[in-house]
Design a protein around this motif. Structure first.
Motif, PDB file in Angstrom:
ATOM      1  N   ALA A  52       2.776  -5.917  -7.634  1.00 48.89           N
ATOM      2  CA  ALA A  52       1.931  -5.211  -6.663  1.00 48.89           C
ATOM      3  C   ALA A  52       1.709  -3.768  -7.088  1.00 48.89           C
ATOM      4  N   ASN A  53       2.727  -3.147  -7.625  1.00 49.40           N
ATOM      5  CA  ASN A  53       2.580  -1.765  -8.079  1.00 49.40           C
ATOM      6  C   ASN A  53       1.628  -1.655  -9.255  1.00 49.40           C
ATOM      7  N   GLU A  57      -7.738  -5.731  -2.380  1.00 54.92           N
ATOM      8  CA  GLU A  57      -6.741  -5.325  -1.385  1.00 54.92           C
ATOM      9  C   GLU A  57      -6.194  -6.519  -0.607  1.00 54.92           C
ATOM     10  N   ARG A  58      -7.012  -7.557  -0.380  1.00 54.32           N
ATOM     11  CA  ARG A  58      -6.495  -8.782   0.250  1.00 54.32           C
ATOM     12  C   ARG A  58      -5.450  -9.434  -0.652  1.00 54.32           C
ATOM     13  N   GLN A  59      -5.731  -9.443  -1.936  1.00 56.94           N
ATOM     14  CA  GLN A  59      -4.766  -9.991  -2.887  1.00 56.94           C
ATOM     15  C   GLN A  59      -3.474  -9.177  -2.865  1.00 56.94           C
ATOM     16  N   LEU A  60      -3.602  -7.865  -2.826  1.00 52.65           N
ATOM     17  CA  LEU A  60      -2.418  -6.998  -2.758  1.00 52.65           C
ATOM     18  C   LEU A  60      -1.640  -7.211  -1.465  1.00 52.65           C
ATOM     19  N   ASP A 119       4.512  -8.783  -2.202  1.00 52.59           N
ATOM     20  CA  ASP A 119       5.589  -7.886  -1.779  1.00 52.59           C
ATOM     21  C   ASP A 119       5.185  -6.482  -2.221  1.00 52.59           C
ATOM     22  N   PRO A 120       4.999  -5.535  -1.291  1.00 52.58           N
ATOM     23  CA  PRO A 120       4.489  -4.217  -1.665  1.00 52.58           C
ATOM     24  C   PRO A 120       5.408  -3.443  -2.610  1.00 52.58           C
TER      25      PRO A 120
END
Length: 146
Positions: A72-73, A59-62, A66-67
């Protein structure tokens, strides 16, 4: 020792449970991990299991992406869509669920493989083949006879 090292193969019982190796349970206890985050590995036909810190690492990497980006998806699809929380029973056994079986091909036995900060669940033959391939790619052909 505070790392998951080595590997061991254990049989699945009639109720679909497998005993987590004592050395792995000791690491879980030393880290006070009471709930496992388990996800489908990104490369191997294995389930990676660790504490909440394993999920937090992804989650830190995510969070640095850019969401709305395709990368990221895809990552969220793997990390969140391919992950579940699981608990060991009081005897240190893990239920081998359809989530595990369908992704790994595990049927009667589970090979537990240490990966330092987490461990993996493998179908035994798949682990031996992947390990042999890794050795071969590193230039090690195995023991010489005679």
């Amino acid at each position: 020792m505070d790392r998951f090292l080595s590997h061991a193969t254990n049989r699945i019982d009639a109720k679909g449970r497998v005993s987590v190796p004592a050395t792995f349970r000791a690491v879980l206890a030393s880290r006070d991990i009471r709930e496992l985050y388990c996800l489908q590995d990104f490369i191997f036909p294995a389930i990676s299991c660790g504490g909440p810190d394993l999920l937090e690492r992804y989650e830190r990497q995510l969070a640095g992406m850019d969401p709305f980006s395709p990368e990221a998806n895809r990552m969220s699809l793997l990390v969140h869509g391919g992950g579940v929380f699981m608990k060991l029973d009081p005897e240190g056994r893990l239920m081998v669920t359809d989530f595990i079986r369908a992704f790994t091909g595990i049927t009667e036995e589970v090979t537990f493989v240490g990966r330092a900060d987490h461990f993996q669940l493998w179908q035994p033959q798949a682990f031996h083949e992947a390990q042999a391939t890794a050795r071969s790619e590193r230039g090690f052909s195995g023991p010489r006879s005679g």
